[in-house]
Each structure stands twice: as C-alpha cells, then as structure tokens.
Design a protein around this motif. Structure first.
Motif, short mmCIF file in Angstrom:
data_model
loop_
_atom_site.label_atom_id
_atom_site.label_comp_id
_atom_site.label_asym_id
_atom_site.label_seq_id
_atom_site.Cartn_x
_atom_site.Cartn_y
_atom_site.Cartn_z
N GLN A 1 0.82 -1.21 0.00
CA GLN A 1 0.00 0.00 0.00
C GLN A 1 0.85 1.26 0.00
N GLU A 2 1.97 1.23 0.69
CA GLU A 2 2.84 2.41 0.74
C GLU A 2 3.41 2.74 -0.64
N PHE A 3 3.80 1.71 -1.39
CA PHE A 3 4.45 1.96 -2.68
C PHE A 3 3.47 2.05 -3.84
N PHE A 4 2.30 1.41 -3.73
CA PHE A 4 1.39 1.35 -4.87
C PHE A 4 -0.04 1.78 -4.57
N GLY A 5 -0.34 2.11 -3.32
CA GLY A 5 -1.73 2.38 -2.99
C GLY A 5 -2.56 1.13 -3.22
N ASN A 6 -3.75 1.29 -3.79
CA ASN A 6 -4.60 0.14 -4.07
C ASN A 6 -4.62 -0.22 -5.56
N ALA A 7 -3.62 0.25 -6.31
CA ALA A 7 -3.53 -0.08 -7.73
C ALA A 7 -3.20 -1.56 -7.91
N ALA B 1 -3.20 -14.19 -1.07
CA ALA B 1 -1.97 -13.66 -1.68
C ALA B 1 -2.11 -12.18 -1.99
N PHE B 2 -3.33 -11.75 -2.39
CA PHE B 2 -3.56 -10.34 -2.68
C PHE B 2 -3.54 -9.49 -1.41
N LEU B 3 -3.63 -10.14 -0.26
CA LEU B 3 -3.52 -9.43 1.02
C LEU B 3 -2.18 -9.69 1.69
N SER B 4 -1.25 -10.27 0.92
CA SER B 4 0.08 -10.60 1.44
C SER B 4 1.18 -9.92 0.63
N GLY B 5 0.82 -8.90 -0.14
CA GLY B 5 1.83 -8.15 -0.89
C GLY B 5 1.71 -8.21 -2.39
N ALA B 6 0.91 -9.14 -2.94
CA ALA B 6 0.75 -9.21 -4.40
C ALA B 6 -0.08 -8.03 -4.89
N ASN B 7 0.28 -7.50 -6.05
CA ASN B 7 -0.49 -6.39 -6.62
C ASN B 7 -0.61 -6.49 -8.13
N GLY B 8 -0.61 -7.72 -8.63
CA GLY B 8 -0.79 -7.96 -10.05
C GLY B 8 -1.18 -9.41 -10.27
N ALA B 9 -1.72 -9.71 -11.44
CA ALA B 9 -2.11 -11.08 -11.75
C ALA B 9 -2.23 -11.25 -13.25
N ILE B 10 -2.00 -12.49 -13.69
CA ILE B 10 -2.40 -12.89 -15.03
C ILE B 10 -3.83 -13.41 -14.90
#
Length: 319
Positions: free
Chosen positions: A40-46, A281-290
């Motif tokens: 969240q610090e580096f990417f917000g909710n993007a 995983a999306f709540l453990s630092g992941a911020n992208g997906a295929i």
C-alpha cells in the motif's frame, strides 16, 4: 531485531539475504500484514492485470521438467504453429474491451526464426494501431536485433522467467542455462524494453532457492515478477509433485514483497489451484495477476478476478 526494523530496511532497499532467511521463519500473519503495508505504501490500491495468449504451442526442443509443451515428454498438449495476425489482434482487442491493461503473446520454443519475428512484429503493430493496450512479449532467448525489432513494433516489456535459483536450475532444465536467461534479459533491457521475470514455486526448491532468485531479480531491477505455483501436468517429470499450500505460497509472496518492495508481484500460473483463488496472496503483498486462461491450463475468468479485486478494495489499472 523487531519486525518493524526489517520492514524499515525493506522500505529503504537494504534488506539482506540473512534478513530474508530470518523472515522466512517469522509469524505468517505478521509477515503477510507487513508485506501488505509495504504494498500500500508503494502502490496504494492499484492492481495490474494482464492476459496472455499461447501464440505457438508444443514441440518445444527444451527439456524444462515442468512443461507440458516440451517435446521430451508424452503430454497431450495441443500443438500448432504461430497464430495468424487476425487471431492475435482479435484476442487482444477482446482483452482491451474487458478492461485488461496488458497483453502478451507467448510462444513455445527456444527462440524465434526470422520469419516468425517478422510475422509477430506485424501482429504487434496491428494491435497498437487498433487499441491502447500495453504489449508484452515472451519468445525465449532472442538476439538484441530481435529485441530491437519487437521494440520498434510497439512492444513495451519482455518476459523471460528465471524459473528458480541458479543453484537449482540444472535440476529443472539442462538444454539452456541460468546465464542464458540472464543474458536474454540484459539484451532486452539494452534494446529499451522493460523486464518481466519470475519463477515457479513448488518444484522441489528450498525457501533459500526462492530467496536467492528474488535477490537476483532485485539486482536486475525487474519491474514485474510473475509468481507461479507448479501445476503438475501428466506426462511431465513433475506430474506427481504436491501442489504448494496456500500458506506456503503467501509466505513466499510476502517475502518477495519485502525483498522487492517496488516491483509488481504478479500471481500467475497455478493460482486456480488455491482454494481461495489468490485472495490471501492479494492481502500478502501481491499487486498484479495474469487473468483468464494460462498457456495449456485453465485459469480464472476475467470477470471473477475483477469482482474479487473490487471486493478487496483494489483499483485495476496499469502500473
């Protein structure tokens, strides 16, 4: 040392391998929460979504032990030559209409012929003329000239997974080397392409192997890191390997966020094997997906991913 101290070192890019080895044994809930704070610090909710198409399937001369497309193994994968431009363009436009920001053509094989490179460049140029989707490419171990041709055709990013650590790589593939992969990534970067590289977890590697790969990715400044779970395919040498647990995958994702705080961590192949389809995983630092189907296996629908991400408070956008 307190967890906050490790978090602070991660923010500043000073986390060491020794630190990461300690964190690998840390309380999972605290580790995952800390990784989510960094995200969240580096990417917000993007949140960055991409889609891929299997642009050329099967008959690969490489012996990667996890791969259904290798000619070495008796799998039942569909085989076909390079797709025509119309098929690629139609698929890319459909992805764009469905709100996906990135699109990649992936081809089996060690590399591309000159004719295949020419045909793919035509496909990429046609896509760019018809929509604004960001183009990625994954075509193996190309030359700098081929990378320059892709760049000129509108490709922004090149994908070539390291797959695992340098130590463990020879247990996965012997027809090319870890250094071949790194050389290809460096050549792509020298041609002006952004880099996408990650690996597959659950192939028998240790946590130290995963950490070693993460530090190699950090050293190369990789912007996008695909994180795959091994999907054991019948006929491959890894068909009987157990699927990684959700807890183990989330621990790995959280460690990667600590080591690579500024990278897009992109859950990829095998996510559909998780009981929650990647929610933890999306709540453990992941911020992208295929999103959508993978190369030879089914994935998760675009609509399903979009609903989940909205529920979790993410905003789908290109990072």
């Amino acid at each position: 040392m307190r967890f906050y101290d490790y978090l602070d070192k991660s923010r500043c890019g000073r986390l060491t391998k020794e630190d990461a080895m300690v964190l690998a044994r840390w309380d999972l809930e605290e580790l995952c929460h800390g990784a989510d704070v960094l995200r969240q610090e580096f990417f917000g909710n993007a949140f960055d979504l991409c889609a891929i198409i299997n642009g050329k399937s099967g008959r690969c001369p490489e012996n990667c032990r996890y791969c259904a497309q290798s000619a070495y193994y008796p799998t039942e994968v569909e085989t076909y030559p390079l797709l025509e431009t119309d098929a690629i363009v139609d698929d890319a436009l459909d992805c764009h209409r469905r709100g996906i920001g990135r699109y990649s053509v992936v081809t089996s094989g060690r590399s591309l012929t000159a004719e295949e490179t020419k045909d793919l460049c035509q496909s990429y140029r046609t896509v760019k003329c018809q929509c604004e989707i960001s183009l990625c490419a994954s075509h193996g171990l190309l030359t700098k000239k081929q990378f320059q041709q892709l760049k000129a055709a509108g490709v922004a990013r090149y994908h070539c997974n390291l797959e695992t650590s340098r130590r463990f790589f020879s247990q996965i593939c012997t027809t090319h080397t870890y250094d071949d992969k790194i050389a290809a990534l460096r050549a792509a970067a020298s041609a002006g392409l952004e880099l996408c590289s990650g690996g597959i977890f659950g192939m028998g590697e240790t946590m130290e192997d995963r950490i070693d790969m993460a530090f190699d990715l950090r050293a190369m400044g990789i912007a996008s890191v695909p994180m795959n779970l091994l999907n054991p395919i019948g006929g491959t040498p890894m068909e009987d390997r157990p699927v990684l647990t959700n807890e183990e995958f989330c621990r790995t994702v959280a460690l990667y966020r600590m080591i690579l705080p500024r990278a897009v961590l992109r859950t990829a192949g095998g996510r559909g094997l998780l009981p929650d389809k990647g929610r933890k995983a999306f709540l453990s630092g992941a911020n992208g997906a295929i999103t959508g189907d993978m190369l030879t296996t089914a994935g998760i629908t675009v609509e399903g991913d979009q609903l989940l991400l909205k529920e979790l408070g993410f905003e789908v956008k290109q990072i």
